[in-house]
Design a protein around this motif. Sequence first.
Motif, PDB file in Angstrom:
ATOM      1  N   ARG A  57       0.842  -1.200   0.000  1.00 19.45           N
ATOM      2  CA  ARG A  57       0.000   0.000   0.000  1.00 19.45           C
ATOM      3  C   ARG A  57       0.878   1.252   0.000  1.00 19.45           C
ATOM      4  N   TYR A  58       1.888   1.265   0.869  1.00 22.60           N
ATOM      5  CA  TYR A  58       2.785   2.417   0.954  1.00 22.60           C
ATOM      6  C   TYR A  58       3.524   2.609  -0.369  1.00 22.60           C
ATOM      7  N   ALA A  59       4.015   1.507  -0.947  1.00 29.09           N
ATOM      8  CA  ALA A  59       4.749   1.584  -2.213  1.00 29.09           C
ATOM      9  C   ALA A  59       3.848   2.076  -3.341  1.00 29.09           C
ATOM     10  N   ALA A  60       2.600   1.616  -3.359  1.00 22.29           N
ATOM     11  CA  ALA A  60       1.668   2.012  -4.416  1.00 22.29           C
ATOM     12  C   ALA A  60       1.324   3.499  -4.325  1.00 22.29           C
ATOM     13  N   ILE A  61       1.236   4.021  -3.115  1.00 24.51           N
ATOM     14  CA  ILE A  61       0.851   5.418  -2.922  1.00 24.51           C
ATOM     15  C   ILE A  61       2.013   6.373  -3.143  1.00 24.51           C
ATOM     16  N   THR A  62       3.195   6.010  -2.622  1.00 19.21           N
ATOM     17  CA  THR A  62       4.335   6.939  -2.631  1.00 19.21           C
ATOM     18  C   THR A  62       5.349   6.662  -3.731  1.00 19.21           C
ATOM     19  N   GLY A  63       5.342   5.437  -4.280  1.00 22.43           N
ATOM     20  CA  GLY A  63       6.353   5.072  -5.274  1.00 22.43           C
ATOM     21  C   GLY A  63       7.677   4.691  -4.641  1.00 22.43           C
ATOM     22  N   LYS A  64       7.719   4.612  -3.314  1.00 27.17           N
ATOM     23  CA  LYS A  64       8.927   4.227  -2.586  1.00 27.17           C
ATOM     24  C   LYS A  64       8.612   3.041  -1.684  1.00 27.17           C
TER      25      LYS A  64
END
Length: 416
Positions: A57-64
């Motif tokens: 979820r974090y990767a999908a939202i922030t790209g990191k």
Amino acid sequence: MSWYKKLGPGLLYAGAAVGVSHLIQSTRAGADFGYQLIWAIFIVIILKYPFFEYGPRYAAITGKNILYGYKNLGKWSVILFFLITFFGMFIIQSAVTTVTAGIVAEVFYIHLPIWSIASLVLFICCLFLFIGKYKVLDTSMKFIISLLAIATISTFLISLFGDYQQDNSLKTIFSFSNKNHILFLIALMGWMPAPFDIAVWHSIWTTEKTKHNKDASISYKDIMFDFKLGYWTTLILAIAFLGLGAVSIYGTGVELSANGSEFTKQLLQIYTSNIGEWSYVIIAAAALTTMFSTTLTCLDAQPRVMVETSAILFNKTQNKATSFYWLWLFLLAFGSIVIIAFFSANMKTLIDFATAIAFLSSPILAILNYLVITGKDIPKEKQPSTLLKTISTIGILFFVCFSTVSYTHLTLPTNR
């Protein structure tokens, strides 16, 4: 872009998860207690769900990857994760490689010390990563997980119609007053469906997947579907493995061996006795590819995590930090071989220790993931729902309480 081409990190997650926790621990749970511990599998998988979801979820939202979320909490959290990973990665890699080496020894009739076979397995994995890197992992896992799922579920369903001679007097009743039973429950839940470290691995794989698909976008919805497919597959397979142990071994008086190759021999006999001897090659291939994929994904992910954390801690550029990937890979492989050489006679001790340590570190990683996904990095509208936050709170309380009880049992002597 076809939907199946958008799959990847979620199946890598499943490939890393469906190994020791399923092939070994779930089967042992069924063999020792029948269906009595199925509640433990459901509870732990449901309570762990939010914390694993927060990685992609974090990767999908922030790209990191989520390590950058840890950094925003303070470098102390990155240092803490670095230490947890460093002291745990050798045990994790040793445990999964030991099981893989045992399967290799059984399938290919190799009569050598298990540490030497493990060395060969790790060498092949290193070669695999050197040649193929992420792209080969992404492509091969779709085939491996499909093969495993078909073989395991079909074997379990067929086993339900088998004719087994069971002695009711040999059936064990799980008891919370029995310390040995509690220790096994800790081990079962520790890696079910996987250690929390894999949430970080998943977020890194998600960013890697995005990099390798520059010609086509992968949406937030695609990433979450990929995660959910991989995650709930681990639940289905855990129940199937537990069912195999319950149907085929529970009440028969057969005790699963603590030796890697002997355990593998017993497991393959369970499969082939249910389906038929003709299926040996198919089932052996499924078991081998399952544990090889787990060994491979762990060997790739843990050095990658150490590189990422080092880059954040020492303010290195990604290109400079990446050059240390192979150094960490070598250290991990060498350290694992040393550990395997000392524990080769008793795989069960190694696995129980590894899974127990994983469970004891669960509250720390769960809290970090929750703080990140509800922090200032994530817009309010993209933060978890009230339901997920509620499950997260219950999960954190559960892991803290259960880890406290677990620590008490682990520090007391046992006759196991």
